[in-house]
Design an enzyme around this catalytic site. Structure first.
Site, PDB file in Angstrom:
ATOM      1  N   ASP A   1      25.965  39.997  40.424  1.00  0.00           N
ATOM      2  CA  ASP A   1      25.925  39.920  38.975  1.00  0.00           C
ATOM      3  C   ASP A   1      26.732  38.668  38.556  1.00  0.00           C
ATOM      4  O   ASP A   1      27.453  38.073  39.352  1.00  0.00           O
ATOM      5  CB  ASP A   1      26.497  41.206  38.358  1.00  0.00           C
ATOM      6  CG  ASP A   1      26.028  41.399  36.920  1.00  0.00           C
ATOM      7  OD1 ASP A   1      26.056  42.522  36.437  1.00  0.00           O
ATOM      8  OD2 ASP A   1      25.604  40.392  36.298  1.00  0.00           O
TER       9      ASP A   1
HETATM   10  C1  GLC Z   1      25.210  40.397  32.945  1.00  0.00           C
HETATM   11  C2  GLC Z   1      24.799  41.813  33.279  1.00  0.00           C
HETATM   12  C3  GLC Z   1      23.545  41.909  34.113  1.00  0.00           C
HETATM   13  C4  GLC Z   1      22.600  40.774  33.749  1.00  0.00           C
HETATM   14  C5  GLC Z   1      23.275  39.482  34.180  1.00  0.00           C
HETATM   15  C6  GLC Z   1      22.424  38.253  33.838  1.00  0.00           C
HETATM   16  O1  GLC Z   1      26.586  40.262  33.057  1.00  0.00           O
HETATM   17  O2  GLC Z   1      25.778  42.648  33.867  1.00  0.00           O
HETATM   18  O3  GLC Z   1      22.967  43.201  33.873  1.00  0.00           O
HETATM   19  O4  GLC Z   1      21.365  40.932  34.425  1.00  0.00           O
HETATM   20  O5  GLC Z   1      24.564  39.323  33.604  1.00  0.00           O
HETATM   21  O6  GLC Z   1      22.349  38.104  32.457  1.00  0.00           O
END
Ligand code: GLC
Length: 721
Positions: free
Chosen positions: A267
C-alpha cells in the site's frame, strides 16, 4: 510473448532496470501527465531520478485516456527495452458513473448487482486507460469508528466472500485477456486491516491466527479463488510484523499455502512505514524485508530504487528474489496484452461515449434503489403521498455530496441531489427545500427550515455525514450525527408533523435522537451519481425498499465492537429486560445492537410460516432441507431476503451464536406466498479448530431462518459421526 521470450527480456534487463520495474509512482512524475510539473516536488522529495522514472514498471492514478496514451507513449520512447507501464487506480465503486459505496451495495444482498457494478466500472476505466483496479476491498469490519467501513461489505465473512467473488468476476470477467473491457482486480488490504484497534486508521491490529483465519481471511481467499490477479498489503501489523515485511503472512501463507503467484503490491508508502512501525532502522532494511516477504511493487516510497541494487550487489539479497518479482510483473503485463497493445482500451472517443452512458446511469440508479435500507416506518409516514406539501430540510437537502469517498473520477456536480429527485417525482410546487451546514447551522438557516416545516404536510430531514467524515483516515470517536443536526431533528419533531429522516453516511451511526424521534428513517448511505433520484422514488413508493444491513448499528460507540456472529461467553445475559448481575452485560445499555445484522423493512408485510426440517440429522454426505413459506400480507409487491443461520452448539473451540450460511431473495406480489427451501450440508458446518484444521464436528446444531439475524425461528438437528 511466450515464456521464453519473457525470460529473454528479463535477461536483457540490467539490475537497475529490474529494480525500477518494481516501483510504482503517481502520474506527477511522468512526462505528459496532466499533473506533471510537480515533478520537482515528489521527485526531489523521494530522491527519484529521471532515469529511474523512465524505467519504472507502473503508474498509479491517471486522469483519462488522453493522459494515459501520452504518458505511455513518452514512457515507451524513453524505456530502453520499451517495456510498457501498467496503470493502476482506485476504481472502488465506479469510475465516472459512481455507484453506491460498497457498504451500501453490500446491503443489496445482490451478487449480480455487485458484479454488474464492477463490470461497468471496469469498462469505463478500461477506455480511460486503466489496467488494474485496487479493488475489491475485502476487509471484514466490526467497528464503525473506522472510516473505511464504507469501503467494505460488512461484518460477515461468508457474505464478504460472496461479494469479493462477485466484484472480481465483474472486473475480470472470465479472465482479463478473455473478454473486452476487463481490468485486473487487486484484493486488499492483506490482511485484517479492518480490525485496527479503536477503529483508528493505521492503528495496531492484533488477534490470534485462529480468529484471523475464521473471520478475516475467507474473503481474501475467495477473491483469489475467483482468479484475482493482485494482492495489496495492509498498513497494519500481523502478529507484530507489518504486513509489507511479513514473510510468514506473504510467503508461507499467501504464496506457499494458498499458491498465489500473482503480483503483490505494497500500500502507499507502506514499505517505508516499517521505519515508524519500528521494525526497520532505515530504507535499506525496509527494502530487504519487503523483497524477502515477496512484495513485488513498492507503491510510492523509494526503498527499492534507493537500496535494492546495492543489497543484491553486496549479496545480502539473492538476485532471484528480484527476478521473480520482475517476472510476475512482466507476466501480468503480458496477460493484459500490453506488449502488443500498450494503450490497450484507452480511447478518448470511446471514453466520451461510454462514460456516464444511459445504460451505466440506469445501473447505478438500480443499485441505489436496492442499497437503501428502511430502518423505521410508523404511522404510515412512508411512502409519501404525491399531493403532499413537502419541506425538505437539512444539510443534505440540496447537497451533491452523494458520491462518497473513493469516488474515482466521479464529479459531484453530476450527482442528482435529493431536492432534484423529489421535485422530479412530486413536482416543483409542492417542495420547499432549505439547507444548512453539516456541522454548523446558523440561526437564520434554522429559522428558515422550521418555517418550511411549519407550512408543510410532511417533513423530510436530509441528514448525515460529509463524505470526508468517513473513508481513509476518516475515523470518528463519536458516531452520532453532528449535534446541530440532532437539535434540528428535535425542533422539527416538536412540531408534530409527519417526519421522515433520510441518512447519507458512510458508517453505522448511533441513531439515538433520530430513530426514536422521526416517524420513518431511510438509510441511503452514499448512493452515487443517481442517488437523489433513487431515494426520492423510494420515498414516494415508486420503488419498494429492499436493503438489509450488513453491519450492526450499535446502541452507542461504547458498545463497539458489536456484531451478530459473536460468541456466547460463559455468562451470557439471561434476561435483557431484568439484568442479573455477574452476567456479561452493561449497566447502562442493552447488549443487543440498536439494529441487527440483516435488518431492513419494506412497504410490504412479509409473514413467515412455521419452518420445518426434512430430517433431524445428517451424515457427512447427507443433505438436510429447511422449508419455510413466506407470504406478502401487504398491499404492495416487494422483495424479501430470507436468511439462514446455523449454530454449532458445542465445538472444539467456541462457536458463534449464529452464522449466516445462505439467503434467498423472494419477490412477492401482494397476497402472494412462496415456499423457500435451503439445503444444509456438512461443509456448511466446518470451522477452524484450535490447530487451524478446517473441519466439522459431529454433534448438535441449531438452524435459524428469518428476515434478519435477530427475528428467527430456530430448529435443531444433529450431524452424525
Ligand atoms: C491508499 C489506500 C489504498 C489505495 C492506495 C492507492 O492509502 O490505503 O486502499 O488503494 O492508497 O490510492
Amino acid at each position: 510473448m511466450n515464456d521464453i521470450e519473457l525470460q529473454r527480456l528479463l535477461e536483457q534487463m540490467t539490475l537497475e532496470e529490474k529494480v525500477a520495474q518494481l516501483l510504482q509512482l503517481a502520474p506527477a512524475f511522468y512526462e505528459g501527465a496532466n499533473s506533471a510539473g510537480q515533478i520537482t516536488g515528489p521527485l526531489e522529495g523521494m530522491g527519484i531520478t529521471e532515469e529511474t522514472v523512465s524505467q519504472t514498471g507502473s503508474v498509479l492514478g491517471l486522469g483519462g485516456a488522453e493522459e494515459a496514451i501520452t504518458i505511455q507513449e513518452a514512457h515507451m520512447r524513453r524505456n530502453r527495452l520499451s517495456i510498457p507501464l501498467i496503470t493502476m487506480a482506485d476504481v472502488i465503486h465506479g469510475y465516472r458513473t459512481i455507484f453506491p459505496v460498497p457498504l451500501a451495495i453490500g446491503c443489496s444482498w445482490d451478487m449480480e448487482l455487485a458484479r454488474r457494478s464492477a463490470s461497468i466500472a471496469a469498462k469505463e476505466a478500461a477506455v480511460a486507460g486503466i489496467h488494474v483496479t485496487f479493488s475489491p476491498m475485502a476487509d471484514l469490519t466490526r467497528d464503525p469508528r473506522w472510516g473505511r467501513v464504507m469501503e467494505s461489505t460488512g461484518e460477515d465473512p461468508w457474505l464478504n466472500s460472496e461479494y469479493a467473488r462477485a466484484f472480481v468476476r465483474g472486473y475480470q470477467g472470465t479472465g482479463v485477456a478473455d473478454e473486452p473491457y476487463k481490468i485486473a482486480a487487486c484484493i486488499k488490504h492483506f490482511a485484517a486491516y479492518g480490525a485496527a484497534e479503536g477503529g483508528r486508521d493505521y492503528n495496531t491490529v492484533d488477534m490470534s491466527e485462529w480468529m484471523r483465519r475464521e473471520y478475516y481471511m475467507p474473503s481474501y481467499k475467495a477473491a483469489l479463488d475467483e482468479g484475482c490477479e493482485m494482492v495489496m498489503t495492509a498498513f497494519n501489523t500481523v502478529d507484530g510484523i507489518p504486513a509489507s515485511g511479513n514473510r510468514r503472512l506473504m510467503r508461507d501463507l499467501l504464496r506457499e499455502e494458498w499458491g498465489f503467484d500473482g503480483v503483490l503490491i505494497s500500500d502507499w508508502g507502506a514499505v517505508k512505514e516499517m521505519i515508524p512501525h519500528g521494525v526497520a532502522e532505515d530504507e535499506k532494511e525496509c527494502a530487504r524485508k519487503a523483497i524477502e516477504a515477496g512484495v513485488d511493487i513498492e507503491m510510492m516510497s523509494p526503498c527499492y530504487p534507493h537500496h535494492l541494487q546495492e543489497l543484491v550487489e553486496s549479496g545480502e539479497v539473492d538476485i532471484r528474489l528480484v527476478d521473480e518479482a520482475v517476472l510476475r510483473i512482466l507476466k501480468l503485463k503480458r496477460k493484459l496484452g500490453l506488449f502488443e497493445k500498450p494503450h490497450r482500451y484507452a480511447d478518448p472517443a470511446a471514453e466520451r461515449d461510454i462514460l456516464l452512458s444511459e445504460e451505466h446511469l440506469a445501473a447505478a440508479h438500480e443499485a441505489a434503489l436496492k442499497s437503501c435500507v428502511l430502518l423505521k416506518n410508523e404511522g404510515g409516514a412512508l411512502p409519501l403521498a404525491k399531493g403532499a406539501k413537502v419541506a425538505l430540510i437539512g444539510p443534505f437537502a440540496l447537497s451533491d455530496d452523494l458520491l462518497g469517498p473513493w469516488s474515482c473520477m466521479g464529479v459531484r456536480e453530476e450527482a442528482v441531489t435529493l431536492a432534484e429527485g423529489i421535485r422530479a417525482v412530486a413536482g416543483e410546487s409542492l417542495v420547499t427545500a432549505a439547507g444548512c451546514g453539516m456541522e454548523q447551522m446558523t440561526d437564520e438557516e434554522l429559522a428558515a427550515m422550521l418555517d418550511a416545516a411549519r407550512s408543510a404536510d410532511v417533513v423530510v430531514l436530509a441528514l448525515g455525514e460529509a463524505s470526508e467524515m468517513s473513508g481513509e483516515a476518516g475515523c470518528r470517536a463519536d458516531i452520532r450525527l453532528p449535534c446541530r443536526q440532532l437539535e434540528l431533528v428535535k425542533r422539527v419533531c416538536e412540531l408534530g408533523k409527519k417526519t421522515v429522516a433520510v441518512l447519507f453516511n458512510g458508517r453505522p451511526l448511533d441513531l439515538h435522537g433520530v430513530l426514536d424521534e422521526a416517524d420513518a428513517v431511510l438509510e441511503a448511505w452514499y448512493p452515487g451519481t443517481k442517488g437523489g433520484a433513487a431515494v426520492a422514488e423510494l420515498l414516494y413508493g415508486e420503488a419498494n425498499p429492499s436493503g438489509r444491513l450488513t453491519m450492526s448499528f450499535p446502541q452507542s460507540v461504547g458498545q463497539v465492537p458489536v456484531y451478530y456472529n459473536a460468541f456466547n461467553t460463559g455468562r451470557p445475559q439471561s434476561s435483557p429486560d431484568a439484568p442479573v448481575r455477574y452476567e456479561s452485560q452493561y449497566l447502562d445499555i442493552p447488549n443487543a445492537p440498536m439494529l441487527p445484522f440483516g435488518y431492513g423493512l419494506s412497504y410490504s408485510d412479509f409473514r413467515y410460516g412455521d419452518a420445518s426440517l426434512s430430517a433431524d440429522s445428517i451424515g457427512a454426505n447427507g443433505k438436510l432441507t429447511l422449508t419455510v413459506r413466506v407470504t406478502n400480507a401487504g398491499d404492495r409487491a416487494g422483495e424479501e431476503t430470507v436468511q439462514l443461520y446455523v449454530r454449532d452448539i458445542a465445538g472444539e473451540t467456541v462457536r458463534p451464536l449464529r452464522e449466516l450460511k445462505a439467503f434467498e431473495k423472494a419477490t412477492l406480489e401482494a397476497g402472494a406466498s412462496k415456499e423457500i427451501t435451503f439445503g444444509i450440508k456438512e461443509e456448511m458446518l466446518r470451522y477452524h479448530h484450535s490447530d487451524l484444521q478446517y473441519k466439522s464436528d459431529p454433534g448438535k446444531f441449531e438452524v435459524m431462518v428469518g428476515p434478519n439475524s435477530r427475528d428467527v425461528q430456530t430448529l435443531s438437528f444433529k450431524l452424525n459421526g
